[in-house]
Design an enzyme around this catalytic site. Structure first.
Site, PDB file in Angstrom:
ATOM      1  N   GLU A 115       0.851  -1.204   0.000  1.00 47.53           N
ATOM      2  CA  GLU A 115       0.000   0.000   0.000  1.00 47.53           C
ATOM      3  C   GLU A 115       0.881   1.246   0.000  1.00 47.53           C
ATOM      4  O   GLU A 115       2.071   1.169   0.292  1.00 47.53           O
ATOM      5  CB  GLU A 115      -0.914   0.009   1.226  1.00 47.53           C
ATOM      6  N   LYS A 117       2.678   4.577   1.111  1.00 47.42           N
ATOM      7  CA  LYS A 117       3.128   5.173   2.365  1.00 47.42           C
ATOM      8  C   LYS A 117       2.863   6.667   2.247  1.00 47.42           C
ATOM      9  O   LYS A 117       3.544   7.391   1.521  1.00 47.42           O
ATOM     10  CB  LYS A 117       4.612   4.905   2.608  1.00 47.42           C
ATOM     11  N   ASP A 119       2.594  10.570   3.093  1.00 46.25           N
ATOM     12  CA  ASP A 119       3.499  11.491   3.758  1.00 46.25           C
ATOM     13  C   ASP A 119       2.664  12.552   4.473  1.00 46.25           C
ATOM     14  O   ASP A 119       2.410  13.629   3.943  1.00 46.25           O
ATOM     15  CB  ASP A 119       4.413  12.143   2.709  1.00 46.25           C
ATOM     16  N   TYR A 248      -4.910   3.102   7.660  1.00 44.34           N
ATOM     17  CA  TYR A 248      -4.113   1.953   7.237  1.00 44.34           C
ATOM     18  C   TYR A 248      -4.033   0.835   8.268  1.00 44.34           C
ATOM     19  O   TYR A 248      -3.434  -0.195   8.013  1.00 44.34           O
ATOM     20  CB  TYR A 248      -2.706   2.373   6.804  1.00 44.34           C
ATOM     21  N   LYS A 334      10.902   2.929   0.299  1.00 49.55           N
ATOM     22  CA  LYS A 334      10.806   4.326  -0.122  1.00 49.55           C
ATOM     23  C   LYS A 334      11.208   4.514  -1.584  1.00 49.55           C
ATOM     24  O   LYS A 334      12.008   3.756  -2.117  1.00 49.55           O
ATOM     25  CB  LYS A 334      11.723   5.205   0.746  1.00 49.55           C
ATOM     26  N   CYS A 428      18.352  46.733   6.898  1.00 50.01           N
ATOM     27  CA  CYS A 428      17.854  46.169   5.645  1.00 50.01           C
ATOM     28  C   CYS A 428      18.988  46.147   4.615  1.00 50.01           C
ATOM     29  O   CYS A 428      19.658  47.166   4.412  1.00 50.01           O
ATOM     30  CB  CYS A 428      16.693  46.997   5.130  1.00 50.01           C
ATOM     31  N   CYS A 431      17.989  48.984   1.780  1.00 50.69           N
ATOM     32  CA  CYS A 431      17.863  50.424   2.046  1.00 50.69           C
ATOM     33  C   CYS A 431      18.570  50.831   3.328  1.00 50.69           C
ATOM     34  O   CYS A 431      18.557  51.995   3.703  1.00 50.69           O
ATOM     35  CB  CYS A 431      16.391  50.801   2.141  1.00 50.69           C
ATOM     36  N   CYS A 446      11.813  44.683   7.220  1.00 49.09           N
ATOM     37  CA  CYS A 446      12.319  46.031   7.013  1.00 49.09           C
ATOM     38  C   CYS A 446      11.118  46.951   7.194  1.00 49.09           C
ATOM     39  O   CYS A 446      10.092  46.757   6.551  1.00 49.09           O
ATOM     40  CB  CYS A 446      12.884  46.160   5.596  1.00 49.09           C
ATOM     41  N   CYS A 451      11.637  51.623   1.266  1.00 47.01           N
ATOM     42  CA  CYS A 451      12.691  50.697   0.851  1.00 47.01           C
ATOM     43  C   CYS A 451      12.504  50.305  -0.618  1.00 47.01           C
ATOM     44  O   CYS A 451      11.417  49.920  -1.045  1.00 47.01           O
ATOM     45  CB  CYS A 451      12.659  49.452   1.731  1.00 47.01           C
TER      46      CYS A 451
HETATM   47  S1  IVH Z   1       1.996   1.013   8.898  1.00 48.10           S
HETATM   48  C1  IVH Z   1       4.020  -0.747  12.341  1.00 48.10           C
HETATM   49  N1  IVH Z   1       1.091   2.032   6.687  1.00 48.10           N
HETATM   50  O1  IVH Z   1       4.831   5.879   8.290  1.00 48.10           O
HETATM   51  C2  IVH Z   1       4.034   0.639  11.877  1.00 48.10           C
HETATM   52  N2  IVH Z   1       2.391   3.407   8.118  1.00 48.10           N
HETATM   53  O2  IVH Z   1       7.406   4.734   9.785  1.00 48.10           O
HETATM   54  C3  IVH Z   1       2.675   0.984  11.421  1.00 48.10           C
HETATM   55  N3  IVH Z   1       2.690   5.706   7.290  1.00 48.10           N
HETATM   56  O3  IVH Z   1       4.484   7.440  11.124  1.00 48.10           O
HETATM   57  C4  IVH Z   1       2.740   1.823  10.257  1.00 48.10           C
HETATM   58  N4  IVH Z   1       1.532   5.458   5.431  1.00 48.10           N
HETATM   59  O4  IVH Z   1       2.195   7.112  10.113  1.00 48.10           O
HETATM   60  C5  IVH Z   1       1.806   2.254   7.798  1.00 48.10           C
HETATM   61  N5  IVH Z   1       0.203   2.814   4.705  1.00 48.10           N
HETATM   62  C6  IVH Z   1       0.911   3.028   5.810  1.00 48.10           C
HETATM   63  C7  IVH Z   1       1.508   4.276   6.097  1.00 48.10           C
HETATM   64  C8  IVH Z   1       2.243   4.423   7.268  1.00 48.10           C
HETATM   65  C9  IVH Z   1       2.248   6.297   6.184  1.00 48.10           C
HETATM   66  C10 IVH Z   1       3.535   6.365   8.324  1.00 48.10           C
HETATM   67  C11 IVH Z   1       3.083   6.116   9.729  1.00 48.10           C
HETATM   68  C12 IVH Z   1       4.322   6.166  10.563  1.00 48.10           C
HETATM   69  C13 IVH Z   1       5.402   5.936   9.583  1.00 48.10           C
HETATM   70  C14 IVH Z   1       6.050   4.619   9.872  1.00 48.10           C
END
Ligand code: IVH
Length: 684
Positions: A115, A117, A119, A248, A334, A428, A431, A446, A451
């Site tokens: 799935e 990740k 941000d 998640y 990542k 500044c 100026c 400033c 200016c």
């Molecule tokens: S599972 C066991 N699934 O990533 C850890 N985390 O390093 C449970 N995050 O701060 C995390 N998307 O908030 C999981 N699909 C996803 C995620 C996710 C983002 C973040 C999570 C945590 C960090 C984990």
């Protein structure tokens, strides 16, 4: 209505509103317009105001309305919120897979759930008997902050859980054992859901653009903005940010055997989660998914920084245990980061239109993900301290899509001893005028209104899309005109003649003619745009519009007392003071006088429009921004009609504070009811 009928109506309204919330925020589907949904919410609010005993914490009206908090309470998580091990390379993924296969015994290949990740900001939601009871940030993983009031404002977070049917099949897509357990927990029990608070990229840009317009510091990336938004003490600010939530994880036992089943449950409970999550049978499928997702990354609308790969079978996942703070059964795979290292050759300071000083690092040019970067913003002095960056330092520079590159980290180990500390200038840099720190202690400014840098930036702003929108007049031309002494302020632009321009090298005769034409085309502007173009600190699009609606002419606005300004809806004391002082300032007075020799202001195209033609309004209650007579006048100016009593012919009832019996009649006839803000929006 009898009490029983009111209660039924309230219940049905809640159910319908929740259903549309689910369609919109979870399924990305919209069956009724925003206006229609607002109208339902509005009716619910009016009924609840009349029957306060019937208000429940899971009512959609309770999303905003909480009082600003004095601070955030610390709360202990029921189970630690772990982190994930980051990996970047396919070979690292192979190593992880080999390791867990060995731990699982016999080299067995587990199925993997893949799935996005996201941000954003991790959030834990506790539901008691199906109702949202607590929302907490991750904090240090063991103790977080209670942000329940703010989380309630996020529409993608259900206030009450129910089991939704799949709309196409009409079936609940859950195995019956899970359905039974889940129903029992929703009646009587506790359930924890975890996920990520996100902000849409477009919203991110909008908010930053508005902050820039108001001369405020911009957020470096969507993550910071999401984090900053839920940590606002006033839930109204959180609500204005349009955050969303993607779930998640389901913590608790309802008989689920796999992580993929948890996703099904989350979805059935009315949460949004990654639509494209899937099970992969081996590493080749995972690598393929990663490449495909990376390709789509820019178009997702939300920031993701990789994939989370989890051993799907919960028994295996749990059996693998935890190493340090991260479970062995999952990794964050990542994307190659949009980051590179380079050297800070110098730090300069830019002076903005409102006098704000922004330190900017001049970098040894470096290629980051295909784009050469030679400057990165350092935002403000606090950020320089946080990074501990000096001139000559090697730093990590990051670029997130089209967000301005910024410095992520200083690599102090690489110092030679020749690095020089940077200090914000005492004067500044343009100026040499006085510099003052804002009250909140973040931005330096400033304060010299004359200016040159401020004047120039102001002219850039004045001609930009946020201002007069004069086509073909970019920063380079303005600078050339300024340096040649042809313009000293924006008003001088209107005095330019073709002949003034031709001696300037950049112009062939043709473009001089075009430029004069495009300036001349802007000799008539609408009041709201005019106000916005003045570049008053804290006055962006919305505030300019509120001012135009309230005062309707520049003369009235110019003469307004501080108290008059404070009374305008959505304008607080800081903004009112900034506006008031702007109009008191002698230089600004002179600038306006000059400008008005060339520019005429019209109040609202809509004024002469047929916008409300054929619409019948009834007014009830008192309004904050305008008197009832003014309201009537405005409706008539836009070709609408005003009537004193509600009938089937009435199109809108506008309800102010303490509305009278007309409101009940409106409900009886099913006439659309507007609150003051909606009414003002309609007039604008
Ligand atoms: S599972 C066991 N699934 O990533 C850890 N985390 O390093 C449970 N995050 O701060 C995390 N998307 O908030 C999981 N699909 C996803 C995620 C996710 C983002 C973040 C999570 C945590 C960090 C984990």
């Amino acid at each position: 209505m009898a009490d029983k009928e009111v209660k039924d109506r309230i219940d049905r309204l809640k159910k319908t509103i929740n259903h549309h919330r689910y369609l919109y925020h979870v399924l990305d589907r919209q069956e009724i317009s925003d206006a229609a949904l607002d109208s339902l919410k509005h009716e619910l609010k009016l009924l609840e105001d009349a029957y306060p005993d019937l208000v429940t914490p899971d009512s959609p009206t309770q999303r905003v309305g909480g009082e600003p908090a004095a601070g955030f309470k610390k709360v202990k998580h029921f189970a630690p919120m772990l982190s994930l091990e980051d990996i970047f390379e396919e070979s690292e993924f192979d190593d992880w897979l080999a390791r867990i296969q060995k731990l699982l015994g016999g080299g067995k290949m587990p199925s993997l759930f893949v799935e996005n990740k996201f941000d954003g900001l991790a959030l834990s939601l506790i539901y008691k008997n199906g109702v949202l009871n607590r929302a907490a940030t991750r904090g240090n993983g063991l103790v977080g902050e209670d942000i329940t009031q703010n989380a309630r404002t996020i529409e993608a977070i259900p206030l009450k859980l129910e089991i939704h049917k799949d709309l196409s099949t009409g079936q609940v897509g859950l195995p019956s054992r899970i359905f039974k357990n889940l129903s029992a927990v929703l009646r009587d029990g506790t359930l924890e859901i975890r996920g990520e608070i996100l902000i849409n990229q477009k919203e991110f840009k909008r908010i930053n653009r508005e902050r820039e317009e108001r001369g405020e510091a911009v957020y470096a990336n969507p993550r910071n903005l999401a984090a900053g938004s839920v940590r606002q003490l006033d839930p109204k600010i959180t609500a204005s940010r349009k955050l969303t939530f993607s779930a998640y994880d389901l913590v608790g036992d309802v008989g689920q055997k796999r992580h993929s089943e948890e996703h099904q449950i989350l979805f059935a409970l009315g949460f949004r989660s990654d639509h494209d999550a899937k099970i992969c049978a081996d590493e080749t499928q995972v690598f393929k998914a990663r490449k495909e997702t990376e390709r789509r990354r820019e178009h997702l609308g939300y920031g993701i920084d990789g994939l989370v790969v989890t051993v799907d079978e919960n028994l295996f996942f749990e059996g693998l245990g935890v190493a340090g703070k991260a479970p062995r059964g999952a990794v964050a795979f990542k994307f190659p980061p949009l980051e590179a290292t380079t050297v800070v050759q110098d730090i300069i300071v830019q002076v903005g239109r409102t006098g704000a000083l922004t330190p900017v690092a001049l970098l040894r040019p470096v290629n980051i993900g295909g784009v050469v970067v030679s400057r990165a913003t350092l935002h403000n002095e606090d950020e320089i301290h946080r990074l501990g960056v000096k001139i000559g330092d090697t730093v990590i520079v990051g670029r997130a899509g089209d967000v301005i590159p910024d410095i992520k980290k200083t690599l102090a180990d690489l110092r030679s001893g020749h690095e020089r500390a940077f200090h914000m200038p005492k004067k500044c840099p343009v100026c040499e005028g006085e510099i003052k720190k804002d009250k909140d202690g973040v931005m330096h400014r400033c304060v010299n209104k004359k200016c040159q840098a401020r004047s120039l930036r102001f002219i850039y702003y004045f001609v930009s899309r946020q201002g007069f929108d004069i086509k073909g007049l970019g920063p380079k031309i303005i600078k050339a005109l300024f340096d040649a002494g042809l313009i000293q302020d924006a008003a001088d632009l209107f005095e330019l003649k073709e002949g003034d321009l031709t001696p300037l090298q950049r112009f062939a005769e043709k473009s001089a003619e075009n430029l004069i034409k495009s300036i001349a085309a802007k000799k008539e502007v609408e009041l709201a745009s005019f106000i916005r173009s003045l570049g008053i600190l804290h006055v962006g699009v919305e505030t300019a519009r509120d001012l135009a609606i309230r005062f309707r002419s520049l003369e009235k606005l110019r003469e307004a007392a501080l108290e008059d300004l404070e009374r305008v809806p959505n304008i607080g004391t800081v903004v009112a003071k900034s506006i008031f002082e702007w109009f008191q300032d002698a230089r600004n007075k002179e600038f306006l006088r000059k400008l008005l020799r060339h520019v005429s202001i019209k109040y609202k195209k809509a004024e002469r429009s047929k916008k409300l033609s054929g619409k019948v309004f009834v007014l009830t209650g008192t309004f904050k921004a305008l008197s009832r007579d003014e309201a009537k006048k405005r409706i008539r100016e836009m070709s609408g009609d005003v009537s004193e009593s509600v009938s089937r012919k009435t199109d809108f009832v506008v309800a102010g504070g303490e509305p009278g019996s007309k409101l009940a009649r409106a409900q009886e006839f099913g006439v659309k009811i507007l609150n003051e803000k909606e009414f003002l929006d309609m007039l604008s």
